[in-house]
Enzyme design. Structure first.
Site, PDB file in Angstrom:
ATOM      1  CG  HIS A 132      -2.024  -1.004   1.137  1.00 17.31           C
ATOM      2  ND1 HIS A 132      -3.332  -0.682   0.840  1.00 17.31           N
ATOM      3  CD2 HIS A 132      -2.015  -2.358   1.304  1.00 17.31           C
ATOM      4  CE1 HIS A 132      -4.078  -1.769   0.833  1.00 17.31           C
ATOM      5  NE2 HIS A 132      -3.295  -2.809   1.120  1.00 17.31           N
ATOM      6  CG  ASP A 333       0.889   9.048   0.315  1.00 19.82           C
ATOM      7  OD1 ASP A 333       0.983   7.929   0.856  1.00 19.82           O
ATOM      8  OD2 ASP A 333       0.099   9.916   0.692  1.00 19.82           O
TER       9      ASP A 333
END
Length: 446
Positions: A132, A333
């Site tokens: 993730h 991110d």
């Protein structure tokens, strides 16, 4: 985690995770909880092991390294040992709960060794892994002391999924330089006699559901008195929060006509307060918020509203919808679902504008956002002004394109695509497993 719950509720299955409370004498079995949609099996850890596994190796070594903050890595031998021990313990529990025809989908950096440990126990299920958070480049990855062991463990999965093409290319390069992996024409990698499938699977949200949540809630709330900028992030050094505030300060400094005419709402719930790096970012953010308010604020106007607690998802959806600008400025991110939630929540008749960091994984999918460099406060300041001045026609055009993409790339597509590829992977080698060259993972620290 909302995306995973929706996928399990749709397909059924067993969710296995760490128990929220630690115990001095943890159970030797999964603690089962039955639910109407899917069952949950929790594994328990004693407090010292949990601390060294989760706060230690997972979040003081892997998290900073995978986010490119090698300066924050805290290396202690007991951390790596705890990480290895938890992987082995969990593998024994999982092995007793699965059948050979089951599919195992492992999620995120805390569980990288699980496929290796399961296969060492003879488990023959197809095992996929989804990261993730970002996968950094080779040189950054090598800052992790156990980087070679981790690469070998990753190669034991049948399918590796990443958020972006950027992360996928980094993994391919790591395999090439660590395990002499060879990229095939079909996109798999040959590593020591077996094939490892890899792919980019950008995670998403329930777009229609979140839109309805925002629309229904907004009907009961009055709009803010001033155009609002909003940022919603866990309090984390990877999210670019100080840089965001520096950009907002530069905006107020260079465009004085907007003073008392806009406001910034920053919501940053706490996370991992026991890790020193998180204590530092909290202190810095509180100081910057106070500095801006002290410099520009008046009796009738507070430039920055800072909330240091989590808000319900229903409330967040409404706040997004009633905000003119969404600020998503991470330094690095994996994806950043706040960007997608902000777009999904907007009123298409009068949509807000998304300002998005070029280093967020979402930037690969959302070119109609205003893409910025979070390290440049003047770039952020100019994007804020552009967003506030943008004509309605252009706002509607950008939002329409963004929403159309999200609508066709929702969370259902994400989970369906990954599981479809995992179940169709060709498995080469005896029992789908072949020995890797050199030492077995973790042998240096066993």
């Amino acid at each position: 985690m909302v995306a995973l719950k929706e996928a399990l509720a749709r397909n059924g299955g067993l969710w296995i995770g760490c128990a929220p409370e630690q115990r001095e004498a943890p159970s030797n079995e999964l603690v089962m909880h039955q639910r109407p949609d899917f069952d949950i099996g929790l594994f328990e850890l004693e407090p010292p092991l949990y601390r060294d596994f989760y706060l230690g190796y997972s979040n003081s070594v892997l998290w900073p390294a995978l986010h490119g903050r090698v300066d924050l890595i805290d290396v202690k031998p007991r951390y790596a040992k705890a990480y290895r021990d938890v992987g082995r313990r969990l593998a024994r529990l999982v092995a007793g709960a699965v059948n050979d025809d089951d599919v195992i989908w492992v999620h995120d950096y805390q569980m990288i060794p699980l496929a290796h440990e399961l296969k060492a126990l003879g488990v023959k299920c197809r095992i996929g892994f989804f990261l993730h958070i970002p996968m950094p480049d080779l040189q950054t990855f090598k800052a992790i002391p156990e980087w070679q062991d981790l690469a070998r463990c990753l190669s034991d999965y049948d399918l590796l999924g990443f958020q972006t093409r950027r992360d996928l290319s980094h993994m391919i390069n790591i395999f090439r330089n660590t395990l002499r992996g060879e990229l095939r024409a079909n996109g798999t990698m040959g590593i020591s006699g077996r094939e490892v499938a890899l792919g980019s699977f950008p995670i998403s949200i329930d777009v229609a559901g979140f839109r309805e949540l925002a629309a229904s809630g907004a009907d009961k709330v009055s709009p803010p008195p001033l155009p609002r900028l909003i940022g919603v992030d866990r309090l984390d050094y990877s999210k670019g929060l100080p840089q965001r505030l520096a950009g907002y300060e530069a905006f107020l400094e260079t465009h004085p006509q907007y003073r008392s005419r806009v406001s910034l709402l920053q919501i940053a719930p706490p996370t991992r307060d026991d890790v020193d790096a998180y204590k530092a970012i909290r202190s810095e953010l509180e100081s910057l918020s106070g500095h801006i308010n002290g410099r520009f604020g008046t009796v009738d106007w507070t430039p920055v509203q800072y909330i240091h607690r989590a808000l319900p998802r229903t409330e967040l959806a409404v706040l997004y919808r009633l905000s003119r600008v969404g600020l998503v400025t991470p330094l690095f991110d994996g994806m950043n679902l706040v960007a997608k939630e902000f777009v999904a929540a907007q009123d298409e008749r009068d949509p807000g504008v998304l300002v998005l960091s070029q280093f967020a994984g979402a930037a690969e999918e959302m070119p109609e956002a205003l893409i910025i460099n979070p390290h440049d406060p003047h770039d952020i300041a100019q994007a804020i002004k552009t967003a506030l001045d943008m004509p309605l026609s252009e706002r509607m055009k950008r939002h329409s394109a963004l929403y159309a993409h999200l609508e066709s790339h929702n969370v259902t597509r994400w989970s369906t695509a990954f599981l479809k590829q995992l179940t169709s992977v060709e498995r080469i080698g005896p029992d789908g497993v072949a020995p890797l060259p050199g030492s077995t993972p973790w042998s240096r620290t066993a």
